[in-house]
Design a protein around this motif. Structure first.
Motif, PDB file in Angstrom:
ATOM      1  N   PRO A 235      -2.636  -9.338  -7.352  1.00  0.00           N
ATOM      2  CA  PRO A 235      -3.909  -9.300  -6.614  1.00  0.00           C
ATOM      3  C   PRO A 235      -4.721  -8.028  -6.851  1.00  0.00           C
ATOM      4  CG  PRO A 235      -2.083  -8.845  -5.130  1.00  0.00           C
ATOM      5  CD  PRO A 235      -1.468  -9.214  -6.445  1.00  0.00           C
ATOM      6  N   ASP A 236      -6.033  -8.165  -6.697  1.00  0.00           N
ATOM      7  CA  ASP A 236      -6.945  -7.019  -6.812  1.00  0.00           C
ATOM      8  C   ASP A 236      -6.553  -5.918  -5.834  1.00  0.00           C
ATOM      9  OD1 ASP A 236      -8.248  -8.788  -8.439  1.00  0.00           O
ATOM     10  OD2 ASP A 236     -10.123  -8.832  -7.299  1.00  0.00           O
ATOM     11  N   ASN A 237      -6.826  -4.666  -6.240  1.00  0.00           N
ATOM     12  CA  ASN A 237      -6.691  -3.510  -5.349  1.00  0.00           C
ATOM     13  C   ASN A 237      -5.342  -3.477  -4.623  1.00  0.00           C
ATOM     14  OD1 ASN A 237      -9.372  -2.917  -6.059  1.00  0.00           O
ATOM     15  ND2 ASN A 237     -10.177  -4.073  -4.331  1.00  0.00           N
ATOM     16  N   SER A 238      -4.273  -3.721  -5.375  1.00  0.00           N
ATOM     17  CA  SER A 238      -2.951  -3.793  -4.760  1.00  0.00           C
ATOM     18  C   SER A 238      -2.080  -2.580  -5.051  1.00  0.00           C
ATOM     19  CB  SER A 238      -2.226  -5.056  -5.220  1.00  0.00           C
ATOM     20  OG  SER A 238      -2.172  -5.139  -6.629  1.00  0.00           O
ATOM     21  N   VAL A 239      -2.554  -1.659  -5.917  1.00  0.00           N
ATOM     22  CA  VAL A 239      -1.786  -0.449  -6.215  1.00  0.00           C
ATOM     23  C   VAL A 239      -2.725   0.764  -6.160  1.00  0.00           C
ATOM     24  CG1 VAL A 239      -0.203  -1.751  -7.697  1.00  0.00           C
ATOM     25  CG2 VAL A 239      -2.113  -0.506  -8.734  1.00  0.00           C
ATOM     26  N   ASP A 240      -2.129   1.943  -6.132  1.00  0.00           N
ATOM     27  CA  ASP A 240      -2.896   3.187  -6.069  1.00  0.00           C
ATOM     28  C   ASP A 240      -2.854   3.982  -7.363  1.00  0.00           C
ATOM     29  OD1 ASP A 240      -3.549   3.057  -3.130  1.00  0.00           O
ATOM     30  OD2 ASP A 240      -1.348   3.064  -3.015  1.00  0.00           O
ATOM     31  N   ALA A 241      -1.908   3.653  -8.238  1.00  0.00           N
ATOM     32  CA  ALA A 241      -1.785   4.382  -9.499  1.00  0.00           C
ATOM     33  C   ALA A 241      -1.042   3.534 -10.511  1.00  0.00           C
ATOM     34  CB  ALA A 241      -1.048   5.704  -9.292  1.00  0.00           C
TER      35      ALA A 241
ATOM     36  N   GLU B 222      -6.855  -5.019 -16.903  1.00  0.00           N
ATOM     37  CA  GLU B 222      -6.184  -5.659 -15.773  1.00  0.00           C
ATOM     38  C   GLU B 222      -5.668  -4.612 -14.783  1.00  0.00           C
ATOM     39  OE1 GLU B 222      -5.948  -8.790 -14.841  1.00  0.00           O
ATOM     40  OE2 GLU B 222      -7.172  -9.387 -16.554  1.00  0.00           O
ATOM     41  N   SER B 223      -5.165  -3.515 -15.298  1.00  0.00           N
ATOM     42  CA  SER B 223      -4.649  -2.449 -14.431  1.00  0.00           C
ATOM     43  C   SER B 223      -5.763  -1.849 -13.579  1.00  0.00           C
ATOM     44  CB  SER B 223      -3.984  -1.362 -15.275  1.00  0.00           C
ATOM     45  OG  SER B 223      -2.870  -1.872 -15.978  1.00  0.00           O
ATOM     46  N   LEU B 224      -6.952  -1.733 -14.149  1.00  0.00           N
ATOM     47  CA  LEU B 224      -8.090  -1.223 -13.387  1.00  0.00           C
ATOM     48  C   LEU B 224      -8.400  -2.139 -12.208  1.00  0.00           C
ATOM     49  CD1 LEU B 224     -10.446   0.945 -13.345  1.00  0.00           C
ATOM     50  CD2 LEU B 224     -11.805  -0.811 -14.506  1.00  0.00           C
ATOM     51  N   ARG B 225      -8.386  -3.443 -12.467  1.00  0.00           N
ATOM     52  CA  ARG B 225      -8.642  -4.419 -11.392  1.00  0.00           C
ATOM     53  C   ARG B 225      -7.620  -4.293 -10.271  1.00  0.00           C
ATOM     54  NH1 ARG B 225      -6.314  -9.029 -10.126  1.00  0.00           N
ATOM     55  NH2 ARG B 225      -5.077  -9.084 -12.053  1.00  0.00           N
ATOM     56  N   LEU B 226      -6.398  -3.999 -10.624  1.00  0.00           N
ATOM     57  CA  LEU B 226      -5.318  -3.922  -9.628  1.00  0.00           C
ATOM     58  C   LEU B 226      -5.347  -2.625  -8.828  1.00  0.00           C
ATOM     59  CD1 LEU B 226      -2.327  -5.212 -11.803  1.00  0.00           C
ATOM     60  CD2 LEU B 226      -3.739  -6.515 -10.220  1.00  0.00           C
ATOM     61  N   THR B 227      -6.042  -1.605  -9.343  1.00  0.00           N
ATOM     62  CA  THR B 227      -5.975  -0.272  -8.751  1.00  0.00           C
ATOM     63  C   THR B 227      -7.119  -0.048  -7.768  1.00  0.00           C
ATOM     64  OG1 THR B 227      -4.956   0.563 -10.767  1.00  0.00           O
ATOM     65  CG2 THR B 227      -5.866   2.196  -9.266  1.00  0.00           C
ATOM     66  N   ASN B 228      -6.799   0.509  -6.624  1.00  0.00           N
ATOM     67  CA  ASN B 228      -7.820   0.838  -5.632  1.00  0.00           C
ATOM     68  C   ASN B 228      -8.798   1.866  -6.182  1.00  0.00           C
ATOM     69  OD1 ASN B 228      -6.986  -0.708  -3.286  1.00  0.00           O
ATOM     70  ND2 ASN B 228      -5.198   0.628  -3.196  1.00  0.00           N
TER      71      ASN B 228
ATOM     72  N   PRO C 152       1.842  10.669  -0.859  1.00  0.00           N
ATOM     73  CA  PRO C 152       3.051  10.027  -0.335  1.00  0.00           C
ATOM     74  C   PRO C 152       2.708   8.678   0.292  1.00  0.00           C
ATOM     75  CG  PRO C 152       3.018  12.352   0.243  1.00  0.00           C
ATOM     76  CD  PRO C 152       1.678  12.059  -0.369  1.00  0.00           C
ATOM     77  N   GLY C 153       3.554   7.690   0.008  1.00  0.00           N
ATOM     78  CA  GLY C 153       3.313   6.349   0.514  1.00  0.00           C
ATOM     79  C   GLY C 153       2.489   5.478  -0.405  1.00  0.00           C
ATOM     80  N   ALA C 154       1.926   6.053  -1.470  1.00  0.00           N
ATOM     81  CA  ALA C 154       1.116   5.290  -2.418  1.00  0.00           C
ATOM     82  C   ALA C 154       1.992   4.299  -3.183  1.00  0.00           C
ATOM     83  CB  ALA C 154       0.425   6.239  -3.391  1.00  0.00           C
ATOM     84  N   THR C 155       1.361   3.272  -3.747  1.00  0.00           N
ATOM     85  CA  THR C 155       2.056   2.290  -4.574  1.00  0.00           C
ATOM     86  C   THR C 155       1.769   2.565  -6.038  1.00  0.00           C
ATOM     87  OG1 THR C 155       1.934   0.579  -2.859  1.00  0.00           O
ATOM     88  CG2 THR C 155       2.316  -0.157  -5.118  1.00  0.00           C
ATOM     89  N   VAL C 156       2.836   2.732  -6.822  1.00  0.00           N
ATOM     90  CA  VAL C 156       2.743   3.041  -8.249  1.00  0.00           C
ATOM     91  C   VAL C 156       3.127   1.803  -9.045  1.00  0.00           C
ATOM     92  CG1 VAL C 156       3.655   4.465 -10.125  1.00  0.00           C
ATOM     93  CG2 VAL C 156       3.283   5.470  -7.854  1.00  0.00           C
ATOM     94  N   LEU C 157       2.334   1.477 -10.076  1.00  0.00           N
ATOM     95  CA  LEU C 157       2.603   0.348 -10.969  1.00  0.00           C
ATOM     96  C   LEU C 157       2.981   0.871 -12.343  1.00  0.00           C
ATOM     97  CD1 LEU C 157       2.350  -2.657 -12.000  1.00  0.00           C
ATOM     98  CD2 LEU C 157      -0.080  -2.145 -12.391  1.00  0.00           C
ATOM     99  N   ASP C 158       4.068   0.321 -12.914  1.00  0.00           N
ATOM    100  CA  ASP C 158       4.447   0.588 -14.302  1.00  0.00           C
ATOM    101  C   ASP C 158       4.564  -0.746 -15.020  1.00  0.00           C
ATOM    102  OD1 ASP C 158       5.504   1.244 -16.740  1.00  0.00           O
ATOM    103  OD2 ASP C 158       7.159   2.440 -15.974  1.00  0.00           O
ATOM    104  N   PRO C 159       3.623  -1.081 -15.924  1.00  0.00           N
ATOM    105  CA  PRO C 159       3.663  -2.380 -16.604  1.00  0.00           C
ATOM    106  C   PRO C 159       4.713  -2.482 -17.697  1.00  0.00           C
ATOM    107  CG  PRO C 159       1.432  -1.432 -16.560  1.00  0.00           C
ATOM    108  CD  PRO C 159       2.393  -0.349 -16.218  1.00  0.00           C
TER     109      PRO C 159
END
Length: 255
Positions: free
Chosen positions: A25-31, A89-95, A197-204
């Motif tokens: 989903p869009d805007n689902s991660v912070d980094a 795609e990563s940009l779309r997912l990132t807040n 702290p508490g942010a969501t990190v994505l690693d594809p």
């Protein structure tokens, strides 16, 4: 889409990065902190597109038999285009205000910086990872560094934060190494500090799970994608162990 591994703090998907990212989903991660296949390791197109990752990145006298990985044989144009796709795609997912950090070597530095900007990120610069003990080559400068190209989704979120742009950290060796291009846990623990702290990190491109382990140990949440089932299993085990450590800290602090 069913996760390969899921807990309160972490989720891993096993599959090809691009279709998995498209399903999130869009805007689902912070980094985004990514270590994609470099598709490098040779001076000619033939060596970069025909040789396996292991033959390109592991010396012939290496004293280990770690598995190779796929996806490292793209030519220069397809590599740049592919990076633009998954970075988009990563940009779309990132807040908005979030960040993207992408590992690369000297050969692919121009392509990665171009792809980051083509995908819509604001390019913010480079972080240098110096590798002590890099193998010298007679008659030439030693390639003793890799790089992290980083950018933001629009304006950076305002934080009272000061981080260095240069880290000197030895690559994993011996039993600490389970992947032929594994990054040091210490380095990733430094890098995740770009997030709150508490942010969501994505690693594809999760590999053996270093980014996920670092994120969990340092109080972040994590989403990872890994093509190989073997490496997804390794990553899940490392992340589960990190979660146990964090849970022990929490229980100890409340007693």
């Amino acid at each position: 889409m069913r996760p390969f591994y899921q807990s309160e703090r972490a989720t891993i998907y096993q599959g090809d990065a691009l279709p998995v990212l498209r399903a999130l989903p869009d805007n689902s991660v912070d980094a985004v902190i990514a270590d994609p296949p470099y598709c490098s390791g040779g001076a000619s197109t033939a060596t970069r597109t025909n040789n396996s990752a292991r033959s390109k990145y592991v010396s012939t006298n290496a004293k280990h038999n770690l598995a190779s990985f796929s996806g490292d044989q793209r030519d220069q144009r397809s590599f740049t285009y592919w990076c633009t796709l998954w970075l988009g795609e990563s940009l779309r997912l990132t807040n908005p205000g979030g960040v993207c950090l992408v590992f690369t070597d000297w050969r692919q530095l121009p392509s990665v910086s171009d792809a980051l900007q083509a995908a819509g990120w604001v390019w913010r610069g480079l972080v240098v990872w110096h590798k002590p003990g890099a193998r010298p080559s007679r008659g030439r400068f030693t390639n003793a560094a890799e790089y992290v190209v980083w950018g933001s989704h629009g304006d950076l979120a305002s934080r009272e934060l000061y981080l260095p742009g240069f880290y000197s950290v030895t690559t994993p060796r011996g039993n600490a190494r389970t992947h032929i291009t594994q990054k040091p846990l210490t380095l990733l623990r430094h890098l995740v500090n770009i997030t709150a702290p508490g942010a969501t990190v994505l690693d594809p491109f999760l590999g053996s799970g270093t980014t996920g382990e670092a994120a969990i140990l340092d109080g972040r949440k994590f989403v990872g994608v890994e093509l190989s089932e073997q490496f997804a299993e390794q990553a899940a085990a490392r992340i589960a162990a990190a979660e146990q450590i964090v849970s022990g800290r929490t229980e100890g602090g409340s007693s």
